[in-house]
Design a protein around this motif. Structure first.
Motif, short mmCIF file in Angstrom:
data_model
loop_
_atom_site.label_atom_id
_atom_site.label_comp_id
_atom_site.label_asym_id
_atom_site.label_seq_id
_atom_site.Cartn_x
_atom_site.Cartn_y
_atom_site.Cartn_z
N ALA A 106 -15.70 -2.87 3.95
CA ALA A 106 -15.04 -3.34 2.74
C ALA A 106 -14.51 -2.18 1.91
CB ALA A 106 -15.98 -4.20 1.88
N PHE A 107 -13.38 -2.43 1.26
CA PHE A 107 -12.85 -1.55 0.23
C PHE A 107 -12.96 -2.29 -1.10
CE2 PHE A 107 -10.85 -0.17 4.11
CZ PHE A 107 -10.79 1.22 3.99
N LEU A 108 -13.57 -1.64 -2.09
CA LEU A 108 -13.68 -2.23 -3.43
C LEU A 108 -12.49 -1.74 -4.25
CD1 LEU A 108 -17.50 -1.71 -4.11
CD2 LEU A 108 -16.35 -3.66 -3.05
N VAL A 109 -11.64 -2.67 -4.65
CA VAL A 109 -10.39 -2.34 -5.34
C VAL A 109 -10.49 -2.75 -6.80
CG1 VAL A 109 -7.92 -2.81 -5.44
CG2 VAL A 109 -9.05 -2.60 -3.22
N TRP A 110 -10.23 -1.83 -7.70
CA TRP A 110 -10.23 -2.15 -9.12
C TRP A 110 -9.14 -3.17 -9.42
CZ3 TRP A 110 -14.42 -1.09 -11.48
CH2 TRP A 110 -15.16 0.06 -11.15
N GLY A 111 -9.45 -4.13 -10.28
CA GLY A 111 -8.48 -5.16 -10.63
C GLY A 111 -8.24 -6.09 -9.47
N ASP A 112 -6.96 -6.29 -9.14
CA ASP A 112 -6.57 -7.19 -8.06
C ASP A 112 -5.83 -6.39 -6.99
OD1 ASP A 112 -6.09 -10.27 -7.29
OD2 ASP A 112 -4.30 -9.08 -6.79
N PRO A 113 -6.15 -6.59 -5.69
CA PRO A 113 -5.52 -5.79 -4.64
C PRO A 113 -4.01 -5.96 -4.52
CG PRO A 113 -7.51 -6.87 -3.83
CD PRO A 113 -7.21 -7.46 -5.17
N SER A 114 -3.47 -7.04 -5.11
CA SER A 114 -2.04 -7.29 -4.97
C SER A 114 -1.20 -6.59 -6.03
CB SER A 114 -1.76 -8.80 -5.05
OG SER A 114 -2.01 -9.29 -6.36
N LEU A 115 -1.85 -5.95 -7.02
CA LEU A 115 -1.11 -5.42 -8.16
C LEU A 115 -1.26 -3.91 -8.25
CD1 LEU A 115 0.62 -6.31 -10.57
CD2 LEU A 115 -1.47 -6.56 -11.91
N TYR A 116 -0.24 -3.18 -7.82
CA TYR A 116 -0.21 -1.71 -7.87
C TYR A 116 -1.43 -1.08 -7.20
CZ TYR A 116 3.84 -2.18 -10.87
OH TYR A 116 5.09 -2.49 -11.36
N ASP A 117 -1.71 -1.55 -6.00
CA ASP A 117 -2.75 -0.94 -5.18
C ASP A 117 -2.21 -0.81 -3.76
OD1 ASP A 117 -5.75 -0.17 -4.89
OD2 ASP A 117 -5.35 -1.54 -3.22
N SER A 118 -2.58 0.25 -3.07
CA SER A 118 -1.99 0.54 -1.76
C SER A 118 -2.85 0.13 -0.58
CB SER A 118 -1.70 2.04 -1.66
OG SER A 118 -2.91 2.79 -1.73
N THR A 119 -4.04 -0.42 -0.81
CA THR A 119 -4.97 -0.67 0.29
C THR A 119 -4.39 -1.60 1.35
OG1 THR A 119 -6.81 -0.38 -1.26
CG2 THR A 119 -7.31 -1.35 0.87
N ILE A 120 -3.77 -2.69 0.93
CA ILE A 120 -3.20 -3.64 1.90
C ILE A 120 -2.13 -2.95 2.75
CG2 ILE A 120 -1.85 -5.76 2.15
CD1 ILE A 120 -3.24 -6.78 -0.40
N ALA A 121 -1.22 -2.21 2.12
CA ALA A 121 -0.15 -1.53 2.86
C ALA A 121 -0.71 -0.50 3.83
CB ALA A 121 0.81 -0.87 1.88
N ILE A 122 -1.77 0.19 3.43
CA ILE A 122 -2.38 1.21 4.29
C ILE A 122 -3.04 0.56 5.50
CG2 ILE A 122 -4.32 2.81 4.38
CD1 ILE A 122 -3.42 3.73 1.55
N LEU A 123 -3.75 -0.53 5.31
CA LEU A 123 -4.35 -1.22 6.46
C LEU A 123 -3.29 -1.74 7.41
CD1 LEU A 123 -7.31 -3.17 4.80
CD2 LEU A 123 -7.37 -0.99 6.01
#
Length: 251
Positions: A106-123
């Motif tokens: 798991a990756f713990l993402v601050w806020g919501d993963p869909s809003l200005y976070d790169s984790t989804i794109a990186i995976l």
């Protein structure tokens, strides 16, 4: 098949963790953390509290170094693409080394993963290379935008009118067309100071959802200097700051 959760954990308040997120944390074998090398011990401690409250006793933590990037590049999109590529290589190495067949990470993402976070794109980038395989699921979280509105007891939109979420970098290019309500994130340069302040209100918040939360609201021309002062003092005290604000044109 290995599985990975991308878990939105809210803007800082442990009570903002959803039941879905808490259950996903409880099913996770390995948590992946990328160290940004910044003075954010309080944020690290919040994650520890969440893992202690909801994680398995046997949970493991795999840490990697988040690559540095130019914060004021001449070519922003190319710089971000290069940073994401390097970040995906670090992430892929962590997954390959620490996540065993049949385990859940798991990756713990601050806020919501869909809003200005790169984790989804990186995976997605890792999967596209075809060398490392896994399935992943995204767990939504409460964003700083939602927390900002709740703390100020306001709605983000007004009747029949749109709002726009943007960044400080884009706001510096001018007020967005077609919107009288503009939410600004990732603004390290206090770009609200470049806006024509006449008939504009600001609802500002920093460290939202934490014990250090700061709020200021009012006509922009009256409170802009107060925000600058409060922000500077807080950054000096903590060594870092994360803030979000809403600019609203008065009717």
């Amino acid at each position: 098949m290995r599985k990975i959760y991308v878990i939105g954990i809210g803007s800082g308040d442990p009570d903002q963790l959803t039941l879905q997120a808490a259950k996903a944390i409880g099913r996770t074998d390995v948590f992946f953390l990328l160290d940004k090398g910044e003075a954010k011990e309080s944020m690290i401690e919040l994650r520890r509290r969440m893992l202690k409250a909801y994680g398995r006793p046997s949970r493991r933590i795999a840490e990697g170094r988040d690559p540095d990037r130019d914060r004021a590049p001449a070519d922003y999109e190319a710089t971000i693409a290069d940073w994401r590529r390097r970040r995906s290589e670090v992430t892929e190495a962590l997954i390959g080394e620490h996540l065993l067949d049949g385990e859940t990470g798991a990756f713990l993402v601050w806020g919501d993963p869909s809003l200005y976070d790169s984790t989804i794109a990186i995976l997605d980038e890792i999967l596209a290379r075809g060398q490392t395989t896994f399935e992943y699921e995204v767990i939504p979280g409460i964003s700083s935008v939602s927390t900002l509105a709740a703390r100020h007891r306001i709605g983000l939109n007004r009747v029949g009118r749109p709002f726009q979420v943007t960044t400080g970098r884009r706001l510096a290019e001018g007020w967005p067309d077609g919107a009288d309500d503009v939410i600004v994130m990732l603004d390290a340069h206090q770009t609200f100071g470049t806006v024509d302040a006449e008939n504009v209100e600001i609802f500002w918040g920093a460290y939202l959802g934490t014990e250090d939360e700061l709020l200021v609201a009012g006509p922009l021309d009256e409170v802009a200097d107060e925000i600058r002062r409060v922000r500077a003092e807080a950054r000096e005290r903590h060594g870092w700051i994360m803030d979000t604000y809403l600019l609203r044109r008065r009717a």
